[in-house]
Scaffold this motif. Structure first.
Motif, PDB file in Angstrom:
ATOM      1  N   VAL A 274      -4.120  -1.939  10.600  1.00 43.70           N
ATOM      2  CA  VAL A 274      -3.973  -0.648  11.277  1.00 43.70           C
ATOM      3  C   VAL A 274      -5.176  -0.396  12.187  1.00 43.70           C
ATOM      4  N   ILE A 275      -6.366  -0.698  11.691  1.00 46.90           N
ATOM      5  CA  ILE A 275      -7.556  -0.504  12.519  1.00 46.90           C
ATOM      6  C   ILE A 275      -7.553  -1.488  13.681  1.00 46.90           C
ATOM      7  N   ALA A 276      -7.149  -2.724  13.378  1.00 46.48           N
ATOM      8  CA  ALA A 276      -7.172  -3.755  14.421  1.00 46.48           C
ATOM      9  C   ALA A 276      -6.260  -3.388  15.585  1.00 46.48           C
ATOM     10  N   GLU A 277      -5.156  -2.756  15.239  1.00 52.40           N
ATOM     11  CA  GLU A 277      -4.201  -2.453  16.312  1.00 52.40           C
ATOM     12  C   GLU A 277      -4.658  -1.312  17.195  1.00 52.40           C
ATOM     13  N   LEU A 278      -5.708  -0.616  16.747  1.00 51.82           N
ATOM     14  CA  LEU A 278      -6.203   0.500  17.550  1.00 51.82           C
ATOM     15  C   LEU A 278      -7.299   0.073  18.516  1.00 51.82           C
ATOM     16  N   ILE A 279      -7.804  -1.149  18.348  1.00 53.26           N
ATOM     17  CA  ILE A 279      -8.913  -1.557  19.216  1.00 53.26           C
ATOM     18  C   ILE A 279      -8.368  -2.259  20.452  1.00 53.26           C
ATOM     19  N   GLY A 280      -9.192  -2.231  21.525  1.00 50.66           N
ATOM     20  CA  GLY A 280      -8.797  -2.888  22.773  1.00 50.66           C
ATOM     21  C   GLY A 280      -7.520  -2.252  23.294  1.00 50.66           C
TER      22      GLY A 280
ATOM     23  N   SER B 103      -1.614  -1.836  20.097  1.00 50.59           N
ATOM     24  CA  SER B 103      -0.398  -2.648  20.018  1.00 50.59           C
ATOM     25  C   SER B 103       0.294  -2.441  18.690  1.00 50.59           C
ATOM     26  N   GLY B 104       1.437  -3.042  18.582  1.00 47.89           N
ATOM     27  CA  GLY B 104       2.122  -3.112  17.304  1.00 47.89           C
ATOM     28  C   GLY B 104       2.624  -1.765  16.821  1.00 47.89           C
ATOM     29  N   LEU B 105       2.841  -1.666  15.532  1.00 45.66           N
ATOM     30  CA  LEU B 105       3.398  -0.462  14.922  1.00 45.66           C
ATOM     31  C   LEU B 105       2.432   0.701  15.069  1.00 45.66           C
ATOM     32  N   THR B 106       1.142   0.397  14.955  1.00 44.48           N
ATOM     33  CA  THR B 106       0.157   1.473  14.978  1.00 44.48           C
ATOM     34  C   THR B 106       0.139   2.171  16.339  1.00 44.48           C
ATOM     35  N   GLU B 107       0.294   1.389  17.390  1.00 48.77           N
ATOM     36  CA  GLU B 107       0.311   1.984  18.722  1.00 48.77           C
ATOM     37  C   GLU B 107       1.470   2.966  18.818  1.00 48.77           C
ATOM     38  N   PHE B 108       2.605   2.561  18.262  1.00 53.35           N
ATOM     39  CA  PHE B 108       3.785   3.423  18.269  1.00 53.35           C
ATOM     40  C   PHE B 108       3.499   4.724  17.529  1.00 53.35           C
ATOM     41  N   ILE B 109       2.897   4.576  16.347  1.00 52.61           N
ATOM     42  CA  ILE B 109       2.574   5.769  15.559  1.00 52.61           C
ATOM     43  C   ILE B 109       1.649   6.672  16.356  1.00 52.61           C
TER      44      ILE B 109
ATOM     45  N   GLY C  21       2.730  10.199  17.648  1.00 49.44           N
ATOM     46  CA  GLY C  21       1.985  11.270  16.997  1.00 49.44           C
ATOM     47  C   GLY C  21       1.418  12.220  18.042  1.00 49.44           C
ATOM     48  N   ARG C  22       0.947  11.648  19.142  1.00 46.63           N
ATOM     49  CA  ARG C  22       0.368  12.490  20.180  1.00 46.63           C
ATOM     50  C   ARG C  22       1.429  13.428  20.777  1.00 46.63           C
ATOM     51  N   PHE C  23       2.677  12.929  20.848  1.00 46.79           N
ATOM     52  CA  PHE C  23       3.767  13.781  21.365  1.00 46.79           C
ATOM     53  C   PHE C  23       4.382  14.625  20.259  1.00 46.79           C
ATOM     54  N   ARG C  24       3.787  14.586  19.098  1.00 43.19           N
ATOM     55  CA  ARG C  24       4.256  15.375  17.952  1.00 43.19           C
ATOM     56  C   ARG C  24       5.686  15.007  17.540  1.00 43.19           C
ATOM     57  N   ASN C  25       6.066  13.770  17.782  1.00 40.73           N
ATOM     58  CA  ASN C  25       7.391  13.324  17.334  1.00 40.73           C
ATOM     59  C   ASN C  25       7.273  12.774  15.915  1.00 40.73           C
TER      60      ASN C  25
ATOM     61  N   TYR D 212       7.272   8.996  10.641  1.00 42.37           N
ATOM     62  CA  TYR D 212       7.491   8.753   9.211  1.00 42.37           C
ATOM     63  C   TYR D 212       8.134   7.395   8.919  1.00 42.37           C
ATOM     64  N   PRO D 213       9.239   7.073   9.586  1.00 45.05           N
ATOM     65  CA  PRO D 213       9.899   5.804   9.246  1.00 45.05           C
ATOM     66  C   PRO D 213       8.967   4.612   9.383  1.00 45.05           C
ATOM     67  N   ILE D 214       8.056   4.687  10.391  1.00 46.25           N
ATOM     68  CA  ILE D 214       7.160   3.544  10.595  1.00 46.25           C
ATOM     69  C   ILE D 214       6.170   3.430   9.437  1.00 46.25           C
ATOM     70  N   ILE D 215       5.627   4.582   9.029  1.00 46.04           N
ATOM     71  CA  ILE D 215       4.689   4.551   7.894  1.00 46.04           C
ATOM     72  C   ILE D 215       5.406   3.977   6.679  1.00 46.04           C
ATOM     73  N   ILE D 216       6.633   4.458   6.495  1.00 51.53           N
ATOM     74  CA  ILE D 216       7.402   3.978   5.350  1.00 51.53           C
ATOM     75  C   ILE D 216       7.697   2.485   5.489  1.00 51.53           C
ATOM     76  N   LEU D 217       7.986   2.072   6.720  1.00 51.65           N
ATOM     77  CA  LEU D 217       8.272   0.652   6.956  1.00 51.65           C
ATOM     78  C   LEU D 217       7.080  -0.205   6.536  1.00 51.65           C
ATOM     79  N   ILE D 218       5.878   0.244   6.928  1.00 49.05           N
ATOM     80  CA  ILE D 218       4.679  -0.517   6.556  1.00 49.05           C
ATOM     81  C   ILE D 218       4.552  -0.566   5.037  1.00 49.05           C
ATOM     82  N   GLY D 219       4.730   0.606   4.417  1.00 43.91           N
ATOM     83  CA  GLY D 219       4.620   0.666   2.964  1.00 43.91           C
ATOM     84  C   GLY D 219       5.620  -0.252   2.289  1.00 43.91           C
ATOM     85  N   VAL D 220       6.861  -0.175   2.746  1.00 46.22           N
ATOM     86  CA  VAL D 220       7.915  -0.977   2.115  1.00 46.22           C
ATOM     87  C   VAL D 220       7.663  -2.462   2.331  1.00 46.22           C
ATOM     88  N   THR D 221       7.223  -2.825   3.535  1.00 47.20           N
ATOM     89  CA  THR D 221       6.931  -4.240   3.804  1.00 47.20           C
ATOM     90  C   THR D 221       5.881  -4.769   2.829  1.00 47.20           C
TER      91      THR D 221
END
Ligand SMILES: Nc1ncnc2c1ncn2[C@@H]1O[C@H](COP(=O)(O)OP(=O)(O)OP(=O)(O)O)[C@@H](O)[C@H]1O
Ligand SMILES: [Mg+2]
Lengths: 298, 241
Positions: free
Chosen positions: B140-146, B149-155, B159-163, B168-177
């Motif tokens: 999660v931290i890695a995807e925020l640098i530079g 990318s990836g799921l974290t970028e989507f989140i 999140g910034r657009f308050r959607n 939620y589904p993405i957080i859950i997806l990570i957890g479930v994976t």
């Protein structure tokens, strides 16, 4: 005195027994221990585990080492196997000094030390494989040794599927597969129940009869020592010293019936006297109690 | 979305793989030989306390954009812990097995290959499972640098657009994976190491403890889905009436 308890002294040897031991002493010496000493450094000071232990074991002899708990039996056998360095003295196997563990000296430990990730057959193959033999020839040899200890049916089982006695039989086969000159056994049957233990002793004698091997067997069980050995090395505790090297007059081949015969009982009694000298039995029982408070103070 | 998911998985696996390739051999060497232990462990201990994210700007500067700095971050976050954990696991191997091997004529190199490695494998496997859990955090931290990318970028963007309903589904997806992977690996343990079947109530306990957050997340997700289901079904029923 009860006349039934009048037994011959264990040294009242018949000529044939005396001849047997003089013949034994003429055999070549396999293992020679000279002035062995071992001190351990502990936070509470220096502990002398062994002090000036000397003896020699002859070819195809089965010698038991007996002594009270903590007298240094395990330390002794670990030094002989090369797993521990002595502080004094030396150990010679066929005249060569022991400088570390090696395949010429097999060892069966008290605990179960089979490799749990290997099957029975693979465990027995371990030594020959380490010696650089091909898997094929090592497997053939392993089969023979497993057959010798009567576990052919279990050659593909894993150690956790075996009973304690079976595990120790595999351990014996594994040690023998290297064809060592001496086999050291440190209370190998100590963890087994009484009945299995008796069986294992008979098994061991069978194996010993069929294989050209010299055995040094550590035990603290008197009956086991007398039943198995040619000679018994009795150690004193604190520090561990040789008290006496007892020659066992009980004839071979041994059987369980002999346990009730005179030579067996006499030898047993003799060693029992050494280990528990009369007059020391009335020692205070070592039960811990709280100090009694002085009624005036409390 | 599948693309992002795959990209995230790629980063975590590449990072973890590199960490394994370096960390496991080093850990075993440190556990077996005093020489390596004295050489590497102080140094590893020192690096361990530097938070991996502090390297991020450096990594981006050196490895430029793309996945490389992200993989490197997962690697740095995992490898130092791995060396220490593996060396500790190695030291826990029953010393009497080593003694037995020596009385059977094994030489040091044979001991490492034939006794130490097979002997620690079941515990090592459990260690890796636990470390893989940690690696997800670094992902999660890695995807925020530079370049994010990836799921974290989507989140992040959603999140910034308050959607939040898309977050939620993405957080859950990570957890479930993470959870499913761990369960699968745990199940495989029994297949790989049948002889260690009775090994480690402790390691099982640790795993249960570490997977706890994932299981909570999964539970919450399940409840939310159930709630959503009943809501929609009741609204359906209302509509039918
Ligand atoms: N590694 C060690 N460090 C310090 N002291 C030791 C060590 N190993 C053994 N000792 C001491 O040496 C003495 C002899 O120990 P050893 O284990 O050889 O006895 P033993 O005769 O085998 O006893 P048991 O019948 O209980 O197995 C004991 O007093 C023990 O405390
Ligand atoms: Mg002992």
């Amino acid at each position: 005195m009860n006349p039934q308890l009048e037994l011959p002294g264990y040294r009242d040897q018949s000529p044939e027994v005396a001849a047997r031991f003089s013949r034994l002493r003429e055999r070549p010496v396999v293992l020679e221990v000279r002035g062995l000493g071992k001190k351990f450094e502990t936070p509470r000071g220096l502990i002398t585990a062994l002090d000036d232990v000397s003896f020699s074991v002859h070819k195809r002899e089965l010698m038991c080492v007996i002594g009270p708990s903590g007298c240094g039996k395990s330390t002794l056998v670990r030094i002989l196997a090369g797993l521990e360095t002595p502080s004094a003295g030396e150990v010679l196997v066929h005249g060569q000094p022991v400088l570390g563990p090696g395949p010429d000296r097999g060892m069966v430990f008290q605990g179960y030390t089979l490799f749990p990730w290997l099957s029975v057959k693979e465990n027995v193959m371990f030594g020959p494989r380490m010696a650089g033999k091909s898997a094929f020839s090592a497997e053939g040899e392993a089969r023979e040794w497993i057959d010798l200890v009567g576990l052919s049916k279990f050659e593909n089982a894993y150690p956790h599927q075996l009973s304690g006695g079976m595990k120790q039989r595999v351990a014996i086969a594994r040690a023998l597969a290297n064809q060592p000159r001496v086999l050291f056994m440190d209370e190998p049957f100590g963890a087994l129940d009484a009945q299995t233990r008796c069986q294992m002793q008979s098994y061991l004698l069978d194996i010993w009869r069929n294989v050209d091997i010299t055995i040094v067997f550590i035990t603290h069980d008197l009956d086991e020592a007398v039943f198995l050995s040619d000679r018994i090395l009795v150690l004193d505790a604190n520090p561990g010293r040789v008290h006496e090297l007892v020659e066992v007059p009980v004839p071979r081949p041994r059987s369980e019936a002999q346990i009730f015969e005179a030579p067996f009982v006499a030898t047993r009694k003799h060693i029992d006297r050494i280990m528990h000298p009369p007059g020391q039995e009335q020692k205070e029982t070592p039960v811990m109690r709280l100090a009694v408070a002085d009624p005036d103070v409390v | 979305m599948g693309d992002r998911y795959r990209k995230s998985l790629r980063v975590i696996f590449m990072g973890f793989l590199w960490a394994c390739l370096i960390g496991i051999p080093l850990g075993i060497l440190c556990g077996v030989f005093d020489f390596f232990s004295k050489l590497f462990e102080p140094f590893v201990d020192f690096f361990r306390y530097m938070p991996a994210p502090t390297f991020s700007t450096l990594l981006v500067a050196v490895l430029l954009a793309g996945d490389a700095p992200k993989i490197a971050l997962v690697f740095i976050g995992t490898v130092f812990q791995m060396v220490l954990v593996v060396s500790k696991t190695t030291r826990l191997l029953d010393p009497s097995l080593l003694e037995a091997a020596q009385t059977l004529g094994a030489k040091p190199r044979q001991m490492v290959a034939r006794v130490v490695i097979p002997g620690i494998l079941p515990n090592l496997y459990n260690d890796l499972r636990i470390l893989l859990g940690w690696a997800w955090t670094w992902l999660v931290i890695a995807e925020l640098i530079g370049v994010k990318s990836g799921l974290t970028e989507f989140i992040e963007t959603q999140g910034r657009f308050r959607n939040f309903d898309r977050v939620y589904p993405i957080i859950i997806l990570i957890g479930v994976t993470g959870f499913v992977m761990d369960q699968m690996l745990s199940w495989l343990h029994g297949i790989f190491f049948p002889w260690a079947a009775r090994s480690g109530p402790l390691s099982r306990g640790i795993v249960t403890l570490l997977s706890f957050p994932f299981r909570v997340i999964a539970n919450v997700a399940r409840q939310r889905m159930a709630a959503a289901d009943s809501l929609s079904s009741s609204s359906n029923r209302n509509a039918n009436r």
